[in-house]
Write a protein that holds these residues in place. Structure first.
Motif, PDB file in Angstrom:
ATOM      1  N   VAL A  33      -7.260 -11.396 -11.633  1.00 29.87           N
ATOM      2  CA  VAL A  33      -7.152 -11.163 -12.905  1.00 29.87           C
ATOM      3  C   VAL A  33      -6.260 -10.031 -13.033  1.00 29.87           C
ATOM      4  N   ALA A  34      -5.263  -9.615 -11.952  1.00 31.61           N
ATOM      5  CA  ALA A  34      -4.532  -8.342 -12.470  1.00 31.61           C
ATOM      6  C   ALA A  34      -3.718  -8.896 -11.799  1.00 31.61           C
ATOM      7  N   VAL A  35      -2.947 -10.077 -11.278  1.00 26.30           N
ATOM      8  CA  VAL A  35      -1.251 -10.396 -11.261  1.00 26.30           C
ATOM      9  C   VAL A  35      -1.436 -11.210 -13.108  1.00 26.30           C
ATOM     10  N   ALA A  36      -2.307 -11.739 -12.750  1.00 23.58           N
ATOM     11  CA  ALA A  36      -1.911 -12.271 -14.289  1.00 23.58           C
ATOM     12  C   ALA A  36      -2.259 -11.868 -15.297  1.00 23.58           C
ATOM     13  N   ASN A  37      -2.153 -10.106 -15.273  1.00 26.32           N
ATOM     14  CA  ASN A  37      -1.830  -9.536 -16.459  1.00 26.32           C
ATOM     15  C   ASN A  37      -1.502  -7.976 -15.951  1.00 26.32           C
ATOM     16  N   ALA A  38      -0.625  -8.538 -14.660  1.00 28.64           N
ATOM     17  CA  ALA A  38       0.425  -6.972 -14.692  1.00 28.64           C
ATOM     18  C   ALA A  38       1.340  -6.779 -15.842  1.00 28.64           C
ATOM     19  N   PRO A  39       1.876  -6.891 -17.038  1.00 27.56           N
ATOM     20  CA  PRO A  39       2.455  -6.641 -17.787  1.00 27.56           C
ATOM     21  C   PRO A  39       1.711  -5.186 -18.804  1.00 27.56           C
ATOM     22  N   MET A  40       0.894  -5.141 -18.303  1.00 23.09           N
ATOM     23  CA  MET A  40      -0.266  -3.876 -19.304  1.00 23.09           C
ATOM     24  C   MET A  40      -0.357  -3.225 -18.787  1.00 23.09           C
ATOM     25  N   PHE A  41       0.545  -2.951 -17.045  1.00 24.68           N
ATOM     26  CA  PHE A  41      -0.408  -1.879 -16.193  1.00 24.68           C
ATOM     27  C   PHE A  41       1.274  -1.491 -15.932  1.00 24.68           C
ATOM     28  N   ALA A  42       0.985   0.364 -16.534  1.00 29.78           N
ATOM     29  CA  ALA A  42       2.104   1.099 -15.875  1.00 29.78           C
ATOM     30  C   ALA A  42       1.959   1.235 -14.380  1.00 29.78           C
ATOM     31  N   PRO A  43       3.843   0.795 -13.735  1.00 29.97           N
ATOM     32  CA  PRO A  43       3.861   1.359 -12.100  1.00 29.97           C
ATOM     33  C   PRO A  43       3.742   2.900 -11.737  1.00 29.97           C
ATOM     34  N   TYR A  44       2.636   3.117 -10.915  1.00 30.15           N
ATOM     35  CA  TYR A  44       2.851   3.975 -10.223  1.00 30.15           C
ATOM     36  C   TYR A  44       2.124   4.038  -8.767  1.00 30.15           C
ATOM     37  N   ARG A  45       3.396   4.519  -8.174  1.00 28.72           N
ATOM     38  CA  ARG A  45       2.661   4.511  -6.395  1.00 28.72           C
ATOM     39  C   ARG A  45       2.755   6.144  -5.814  1.00 28.72           C
ATOM     40  N   VAL A  46       0.940   5.479  -5.589  1.00 29.54           N
ATOM     41  CA  VAL A  46       0.123   6.768  -4.935  1.00 29.54           C
ATOM     42  C   VAL A  46       1.024   7.406  -3.534  1.00 29.54           C
ATOM     43  N   GLN A  47       0.538   8.105  -3.415  1.00 27.60           N
ATOM     44  CA  GLN A  47       0.704   8.978  -2.308  1.00 27.60           C
ATOM     45  C   GLN A  47       0.932   7.950  -0.769  1.00 27.60           C
ATOM     46  N   GLN A  48       0.250   7.410  -0.589  1.00 26.74           N
ATOM     47  CA  GLN A  48      -0.911   6.457   0.414  1.00 26.74           C
ATOM     48  C   GLN A  48       0.129   5.444   0.801  1.00 26.74           C
ATOM     49  N   TRP A  49       1.160   4.889  -0.742  1.00 32.71           N
ATOM     50  CA  TRP A  49       1.625   3.909  -0.547  1.00 32.71           C
ATOM     51  C   TRP A  49       2.161   2.987   0.713  1.00 32.71           C
ATOM     52  N   LEU A  50       2.314   3.420   1.265  1.00 31.78           N
ATOM     53  CA  LEU A  50       2.804   2.690   2.472  1.00 31.78           C
ATOM     54  C   LEU A  50       1.893   2.571   3.392  1.00 31.78           C
ATOM     55  N   ASP A  51       0.627   3.105   3.246  1.00 30.57           N
ATOM     56  CA  ASP A  51      -0.729   2.771   4.025  1.00 30.57           C
ATOM     57  C   ASP A  51      -1.176   1.238   3.604  1.00 30.57           C
ATOM     58  N   ILE A  52      -0.995   1.056   2.316  1.00 32.11           N
ATOM     59  CA  ILE A  52      -1.417  -0.471   1.610  1.00 32.11           C
ATOM     60  C   ILE A  52      -1.105  -1.559   2.593  1.00 32.11           C
ATOM     61  N   PRO A  53      -1.238  -2.574   2.787  1.00 33.03           N
ATOM     62  CA  PRO A  53      -0.782  -3.909   3.267  1.00 33.03           C
ATOM     63  C   PRO A  53       0.110  -4.431   1.687  1.00 33.03           C
ATOM     64  N   ASP A  54       0.967  -4.652   2.432  1.00 32.06           N
ATOM     65  CA  ASP A  54       2.246  -5.197   2.068  1.00 32.06           C
ATOM     66  C   ASP A  54       1.548  -6.949   0.394  1.00 32.06           C
ATOM     67  N   HIS A  55       0.655  -7.229   1.527  1.00 28.89           N
ATOM     68  CA  HIS A  55      -0.232  -8.786   0.298  1.00 28.89           C
ATOM     69  C   HIS A  55      -1.227  -8.040  -0.232  1.00 28.89           C
ATOM     70  N   LEU A  56      -1.127  -6.785  -0.146  1.00 25.87           N
ATOM     71  CA  LEU A  56      -2.385  -6.511  -1.748  1.00 25.87           C
ATOM     72  C   LEU A  56      -1.882  -5.473  -2.243  1.00 25.87           C
ATOM     73  N   LYS A  57      -0.904  -5.422  -3.328  1.00 27.51           N
ATOM     74  CA  LYS A  57       0.214  -4.648  -3.461  1.00 27.51           C
ATOM     75  C   LYS A  57       1.813  -5.186  -4.163  1.00 27.51           C
TER      76      LYS A  57
END
Length: 359
Positions: free
Chosen positions: A118-142
């Protein structure tokens, strides 16, 4: 990302939000103006203190689709509100991911908690924001652009009553006499039930809808498909739900519910976080994300038996709450995550074939 930790080695660690201390102002000048809709803490606020100040001025945050008994969200919401003095408005707590999107125009939530597809299908509705821990999140999950990113997830599991049935060592065991199996809803409508079908279909690290539907057809033919979850001796569901059931029964009058994750592979899935592009409280929305992805927030998901997306990073840095981690169902199975095309193809198959082959 499976973590196997002995209870004997458990210890409780108190974690705080990374980066809460103020950063010094640039030499010879003032900090730049606050930009509540910026795509990172640095670009929008310079410091956590300035983000907190901006969020407090907004005074409130609106969330949607967050039941208080879902992965410890009740405590998470209360902790955020108490920490920053921000009122959290909880609208339609029982909303599905798709319903969150459909209700956004009317209810105007600041943030979303969604299934990956659902998130992928509606990505244009969301504002970009990278949290401070961005690098800890696996690439295939963001999302590379920062519009959505996984916060927590789980493994599909078999919850069972050991007083009535033997511990299953595979899904095939559920075809044996005595088992009465239930899914948490209709797999054509409910995400957890759909994933239960796909989990039963795993073979060689691959999930196939036809195999899953055939398995549940065989369960029904054997008389092992329960009419309701209440009458079942087995519930195929996410491990955070089955682990919660086990904890509740252990504290009740009828202890006994157990959780098994059999096999060499296990179906895994994550819920992702996103900020509305039209968030009425953009600073509070960004502070909410920083809170959820902080060490403290991630350990609070763990308290709700969910697997925080930063779990490996927490363990490496010594900030994982080992006592909470030790409560998770133990497994050495390798996680398998369905791709969006695989999910779409499987759901199409279930809608076409489930009624005829399972009913």
């Amino acid at each position: 990302m499976t973590v196997r930790i002995s209870a004997a080695a458990a210890m409780i660690l108190t974690a705080t939000i990374a980066g809460c201390s103020s950063s010094p102002a640039p030499q010879g000048g003032q900090l730049p103006p606050v930009k509540p809709q910026a795509a990172s803490l640095k670009d929008g606020f310079s410091t956590m203190d300035r983000l907190i100040e901006a969020a407090k001025k907004e005074g409130s945050l609106t969330v949607i689709g967050l039941p208080r008994d879902w992965v410890n969200y009740g405590e998470i919401v209360d902790a955020f509100s108490d920490e920053y003095g921000i009122k959290v408005n909880q609208v339609e707590p029982g909303a599905s991911s798709q319903r969150e999107i459909e209700a956004a125009t009317q209810l105007k939530p600041d943030v979303f908690d969604l299934s990956l597809e659902v998130a992928v299908a509606n990505a244009p509705m969301f504002a970009p924001y990278r949290v401070q821990q961005w690098l800890d999140i696996p690439d295939h999950l963001k999302d590379y652009g920062g519009r959505w990113y996984a916060g927590y997830g789980g493994y599909m599991s078999i919850g069972y009553d050991p007083r009535r049935v033997a511990a299953p060592t595979s899904y095939e065991d559920l075809l044996k006499p005595g088992y009465s199996v239930s899914l948490p809803g209709d797999p054509r409508q409910t995400s957890a039930a759909f994933n239960g079908v796909m989990a039963a279909s795993l073979s060689g690290g691959k999930a196939e809808a036809a195999r899953g539907v055939d398995f549940f057809g065989r369960l029904k033919k054997a008389g092992n498909l329960a009419a309701t979850e209440r009458t079942a001796t087995v519930v195929v569901d996410w491990d955070y739900h089955n682990a919660e059931r086990a904890a509740q029964q252990a504290n009740g009058d009828k202890p006994g519910w157990k959780v098994a994750i059999p096999g060499e592979n296990v179906l895994s899935a994550y819920y992702v976080q996103a900020i509305s592009k039209n968030a009425p409280h953009p600073a509070a929305a960004r502070l909410w994300q920083e809170f959820l992805f902080s060490d403290r927030g991630q350990n609070m998901f763990l308290k709700g038996y969910a697997r925080p997306v930063r779990m490996e990073a927490l363990q490496m840095r010594g900030t994982l709450d080992h006592e909470l981690a030790a409560r998770l169902p133990v497994t050495s199975a390798k996680p398998v995550i369905l791709t969006i095309p695989e999910t779409d193809t499987a759901k199409t198959y279930l809608k076409k074939e489930w009624a005829a082959k399972v009913g």
